[in-house]
Design a protein around this motif. Structure first.
Motif, PDB file in Angstrom:
ATOM      1  N   VAL A 187       0.766  -1.090   0.140  1.00 45.08           N
ATOM      2  CA  VAL A 187       0.057   0.043   0.074  1.00 45.08           C
ATOM      3  C   VAL A 187       0.805   1.428   0.007  1.00 45.08           C
ATOM      4  O   VAL A 187       0.681   2.045  -0.809  1.00 45.08           O
ATOM      5  CB  VAL A 187      -0.967   0.071   1.313  1.00 45.08           C
ATOM      6  CG1 VAL A 187      -1.673   1.225   1.379  1.00 45.08           C
ATOM      7  CG2 VAL A 187      -2.067  -1.092   1.075  1.00 45.08           C
ATOM      8  N   PHE A 188       1.891   1.298   1.064  1.00 46.13           N
ATOM      9  CA  PHE A 188       2.615   2.527   0.990  1.00 46.13           C
ATOM     10  C   PHE A 188       3.715   2.808  -0.023  1.00 46.13           C
ATOM     11  O   PHE A 188       3.885   3.753  -0.357  1.00 46.13           O
ATOM     12  CB  PHE A 188       3.257   2.624   2.516  1.00 46.13           C
ATOM     13  CG  PHE A 188       2.181   3.065   3.540  1.00 46.13           C
ATOM     14  CD1 PHE A 188       2.142   4.333   4.014  1.00 46.13           C
ATOM     15  CD2 PHE A 188       1.305   2.154   3.965  1.00 46.13           C
ATOM     16  CE1 PHE A 188       1.390   4.931   5.015  1.00 46.13           C
ATOM     17  CE2 PHE A 188       0.350   2.834   4.977  1.00 46.13           C
ATOM     18  CZ  PHE A 188       0.506   3.987   5.484  1.00 46.13           C
ATOM     19  N   GLY A 189       4.515   1.569  -0.431  1.00 43.38           N
ATOM     20  CA  GLY A 189       5.161   1.605  -1.553  1.00 43.38           C
ATOM     21  C   GLY A 189       4.306   2.138  -2.674  1.00 43.38           C
ATOM     22  O   GLY A 189       4.996   2.800  -3.693  1.00 43.38           O
ATOM     23  N   GLY A 190       3.164   1.393  -2.988  1.00 44.95           N
ATOM     24  CA  GLY A 190       2.404   1.869  -4.294  1.00 44.95           C
ATOM     25  C   GLY A 190       2.393   3.236  -4.065  1.00 44.95           C
ATOM     26  O   GLY A 190       2.244   4.075  -5.109  1.00 44.95           O
ATOM     27  N   LEU A 191       1.799   3.746  -3.082  1.00 45.83           N
ATOM     28  CA  LEU A 191       1.443   5.319  -2.974  1.00 45.83           C
ATOM     29  C   LEU A 191       2.616   6.133  -3.184  1.00 45.83           C
ATOM     30  O   LEU A 191       2.790   7.045  -3.879  1.00 45.83           O
ATOM     31  CB  LEU A 191       0.776   5.569  -1.651  1.00 45.83           C
ATOM     32  CG  LEU A 191      -0.562   5.035  -1.567  1.00 45.83           C
ATOM     33  CD1 LEU A 191      -0.985   5.344  -0.053  1.00 45.83           C
ATOM     34  CD2 LEU A 191      -1.509   5.721  -2.363  1.00 45.83           C
ATOM     35  N   GLY A 192       3.908   5.769  -2.544  1.00 47.06           N
ATOM     36  CA  GLY A 192       5.045   6.573  -2.734  1.00 47.06           C
ATOM     37  C   GLY A 192       5.487   6.557  -4.017  1.00 47.06           C
ATOM     38  O   GLY A 192       5.933   7.653  -4.717  1.00 47.06           O
ATOM     39  N   ILE A 197       4.351   0.086  10.721  1.00 53.53           N
ATOM     40  CA  ILE A 197       4.540  -1.190  10.841  1.00 53.53           C
ATOM     41  C   ILE A 197       4.592  -1.425  12.359  1.00 53.53           C
ATOM     42  O   ILE A 197       3.845  -2.330  13.034  1.00 53.53           O
ATOM     43  CB  ILE A 197       5.143  -1.884  10.007  1.00 53.53           C
ATOM     44  CG1 ILE A 197       4.646  -1.825   8.554  1.00 53.53           C
ATOM     45  CG2 ILE A 197       5.429  -3.568  10.337  1.00 53.53           C
ATOM     46  CD1 ILE A 197       5.777  -2.429   7.669  1.00 53.53           C
ATOM     47  N   ASN A 198       5.740  -1.018  12.615  1.00 56.98           N
ATOM     48  CA  ASN A 198       6.115  -1.288  14.271  1.00 56.98           C
ATOM     49  C   ASN A 198       5.295  -0.574  15.380  1.00 56.98           C
ATOM     50  O   ASN A 198       4.927  -1.356  16.316  1.00 56.98           O
ATOM     51  CB  ASN A 198       7.653  -0.802  14.278  1.00 56.98           C
ATOM     52  CG  ASN A 198       8.594  -1.556  13.697  1.00 56.98           C
ATOM     53  OD1 ASN A 198       8.496  -2.828  13.596  1.00 56.98           O
ATOM     54  ND2 ASN A 198       9.528  -0.788  13.029  1.00 56.98           N
ATOM     55  N   ASN A 243       6.513  10.306  -3.734  1.00 54.62           N
ATOM     56  CA  ASN A 243       6.557  10.976  -2.464  1.00 54.62           C
ATOM     57  C   ASN A 243       7.560   9.847  -1.543  1.00 54.62           C
ATOM     58  O   ASN A 243       6.582   9.023  -1.292  1.00 54.62           O
ATOM     59  CB  ASN A 243       5.144  11.520  -1.856  1.00 54.62           C
ATOM     60  CG  ASN A 243       5.412  12.013  -0.611  1.00 54.62           C
ATOM     61  OD1 ASN A 243       6.343  12.125   0.007  1.00 54.62           O
ATOM     62  ND2 ASN A 243       4.379  13.213  -0.373  1.00 54.62           N
ATOM     63  N   GLU A 244       8.607  10.219  -1.180  1.00 55.43           N
ATOM     64  CA  GLU A 244       9.436   9.396  -0.412  1.00 55.43           C
ATOM     65  C   GLU A 244       8.920   9.206   1.037  1.00 55.43           C
ATOM     66  O   GLU A 244       9.111   8.400   1.633  1.00 55.43           O
ATOM     67  CB  GLU A 244      11.052   9.852  -0.296  1.00 55.43           C
ATOM     68  CG  GLU A 244      11.552   9.685  -1.537  1.00 55.43           C
ATOM     69  CD  GLU A 244      12.862  10.454  -1.416  1.00 55.43           C
ATOM     70  OE1 GLU A 244      13.124  10.548  -0.339  1.00 55.43           O
ATOM     71  OE2 GLU A 244      13.500  10.134  -2.506  1.00 55.43           O
ATOM     72  N   LEU A 245       7.931  10.302   1.573  1.00 54.08           N
ATOM     73  CA  LEU A 245       7.493  10.088   2.831  1.00 54.08           C
ATOM     74  C   LEU A 245       6.852   8.702   3.115  1.00 54.08           C
ATOM     75  O   LEU A 245       6.919   8.338   4.181  1.00 54.08           O
ATOM     76  CB  LEU A 245       6.541  11.289   2.931  1.00 54.08           C
ATOM     77  CG  LEU A 245       6.056  11.537   4.503  1.00 54.08           C
ATOM     78  CD1 LEU A 245       7.013  11.503   5.391  1.00 54.08           C
ATOM     79  CD2 LEU A 245       4.886  12.458   4.532  1.00 54.08           C
ATOM     80  N   PHE A 246       5.843   8.327   2.075  1.00 53.94           N
ATOM     81  CA  PHE A 246       5.411   6.959   2.256  1.00 53.94           C
ATOM     82  C   PHE A 246       6.341   6.064   2.559  1.00 53.94           C
ATOM     83  O   PHE A 246       5.710   4.996   3.335  1.00 53.94           O
ATOM     84  CB  PHE A 246       4.390   7.088   1.084  1.00 53.94           C
ATOM     85  CG  PHE A 246       3.158   7.792   0.884  1.00 53.94           C
ATOM     86  CD1 PHE A 246       2.100   7.646   1.590  1.00 53.94           C
ATOM     87  CD2 PHE A 246       3.282   8.935   0.169  1.00 53.94           C
ATOM     88  CE1 PHE A 246       0.939   8.287   1.548  1.00 53.94           C
ATOM     89  CE2 PHE A 246       2.108   9.731   0.062  1.00 53.94           C
ATOM     90  CZ  PHE A 246       1.030   9.351   0.670  1.00 53.94           C
ATOM     91  N   ILE A 247       7.430   5.990   1.789  1.00 57.15           N
ATOM     92  CA  ILE A 247       8.167   4.674   2.007  1.00 57.15           C
ATOM     93  C   ILE A 247       9.082   4.840   3.244  1.00 57.15           C
ATOM     94  O   ILE A 247       9.240   3.781   3.892  1.00 57.15           O
ATOM     95  CB  ILE A 247       9.332   4.736   0.651  1.00 57.15           C
ATOM     96  CG1 ILE A 247       8.508   4.919  -0.767  1.00 57.15           C
ATOM     97  CG2 ILE A 247      10.302   3.872   0.838  1.00 57.15           C
ATOM     98  CD1 ILE A 247       9.316   4.976  -1.662  1.00 57.15           C
ATOM     99  N   LYS A 248       9.333   6.145   3.439  1.00 57.21           N
ATOM    100  CA  LYS A 248      10.137   6.283   4.945  1.00 57.21           C
ATOM    101  C   LYS A 248       9.235   5.953   6.097  1.00 57.21           C
ATOM    102  O   LYS A 248      10.154   5.688   7.105  1.00 57.21           O
ATOM    103  CB  LYS A 248      10.821   7.553   4.889  1.00 57.21           C
ATOM    104  CG  LYS A 248      11.859   7.952   3.771  1.00 57.21           C
ATOM    105  CD  LYS A 248      12.453   9.193   3.836  1.00 57.21           C
ATOM    106  CE  LYS A 248      13.653   9.352   2.613  1.00 57.21           C
ATOM    107  NZ  LYS A 248      14.134  10.673   2.600  1.00 57.21           N
ATOM    108  N   MET A 249       8.125   6.161   5.877  1.00 57.37           N
ATOM    109  CA  MET A 249       7.293   6.195   7.170  1.00 57.37           C
ATOM    110  C   MET A 249       6.611   4.572   7.350  1.00 57.37           C
ATOM    111  O   MET A 249       6.177   4.654   8.355  1.00 57.37           O
ATOM    112  CB  MET A 249       6.224   7.019   7.392  1.00 57.37           C
ATOM    113  CG  MET A 249       6.457   8.670   7.675  1.00 57.37           C
ATOM    114  SD  MET A 249       5.405   9.697   7.971  1.00 57.37           S
ATOM    115  CE  MET A 249       4.741   8.860   9.653  1.00 57.37           C
TER     116      MET A 249
END
Length: 219
Positions: free
Chosen positions: A96-101, A117-118, A106-112
């Motif tokens: 989900v977040f990788g696809g959005l990024g 998850i944690n 937008n790298e923010l989705f990937i980095k967050m």
């Protein structure tokens, strides 16, 4: 007498034992793919121009990470005959977040993503304890069997540890370069997790229950 329904015994329903080496390979493999794809991102784009549409090295590495994650889950389903809960949830968030990024560049989705998850795992584990349920037992009971007190203590410790990893990820990606963050994500987070897991062995040994086969073999 306390109501036993509020504190189920997850150890009473063990699944077949998993191969630790295979489990580690399936979980660590996608992360290593992510690291090396980012490291060789420019080379990959140069030799496979179609990847340029994904964006910079971080987005290329994320795409490879997503594919590797799906492959890992499929292999787990075929070989182990079930999808481990935590890798499955992590995989869903990765997609989900990788696809959005990638889509929004937008790298923010990937980095967050690791933070989310944690934090999710930490809140769920500690929240489960609040309602009298040691949820970690449902995840790890294929690896070992503990008494109720052992599961409660281990669940509490892992809950705090997941929250620690969430905060740590925020500190690193907000204060260091992309390469430093990815390097720490692979070569920092994993050793920290292994060391934490090893530090829990005294608790696990203290609260371990004997297997039925071991009981029957004793005179």
């Amino acid at each position: 007498m306390a109501d036993e329904s509020l504190n189920p015994k997850p150890a009473a329903l063990p699944r077949p034992r998993e191969n630790p080496g295979l489990k580690l390979a399936l979980e660590l493999g996608p992360i290593l793919v992510f690291f090396f794809a980012n490291l060789r991102g420019e080379w990959l784009v140069k030799h496979f121009p179609v990847l340029e549409k994904l964006g910079g090295p971080l987005f290329v590495a994320t795409a490879f990470f997503m594919v590797a994650t799906v492959i890992s889950l499929v292999v787990s389903k075929i070989v182990v005959k079930h999808l481990p809960l935590m890798p499955f949830v992590s995989g869903a968030i990765v997609l989900v977040f990788g696809g959005l990024g990638i889509y929004l560049q937008n790298e923010l989705f990937i980095k967050m993503k690791p933070t989310i998850i944690n934090a999710l795992f930490g809140v769920v584990l500690l929240g489960g304890l609040y309602f009298g349920k040691s949820l970690l037992g449902y995840v790890f009971n294929a690896a070992f069997r503990l008494d109720d007190e052992g599961w409660r203590k281990l669940t509490f410790r892992w809950g705090l540890f997941f929250l620690f990893l969430a905060v740590l990820n925020e500190v690193v990606w907000r204060n260091f370069s992309d390469d430093a963050w990815i390097t720490f994500k692979v070569w920092g987070t994993m050793p920290i997790t292994i060391l934490f897991t090893m530090s829990q062995m005294p608790l696990i040994m203290k609260h371990s229950l004997e297997d039925e086969g071991e009981k029957e073999s004793q005179p």
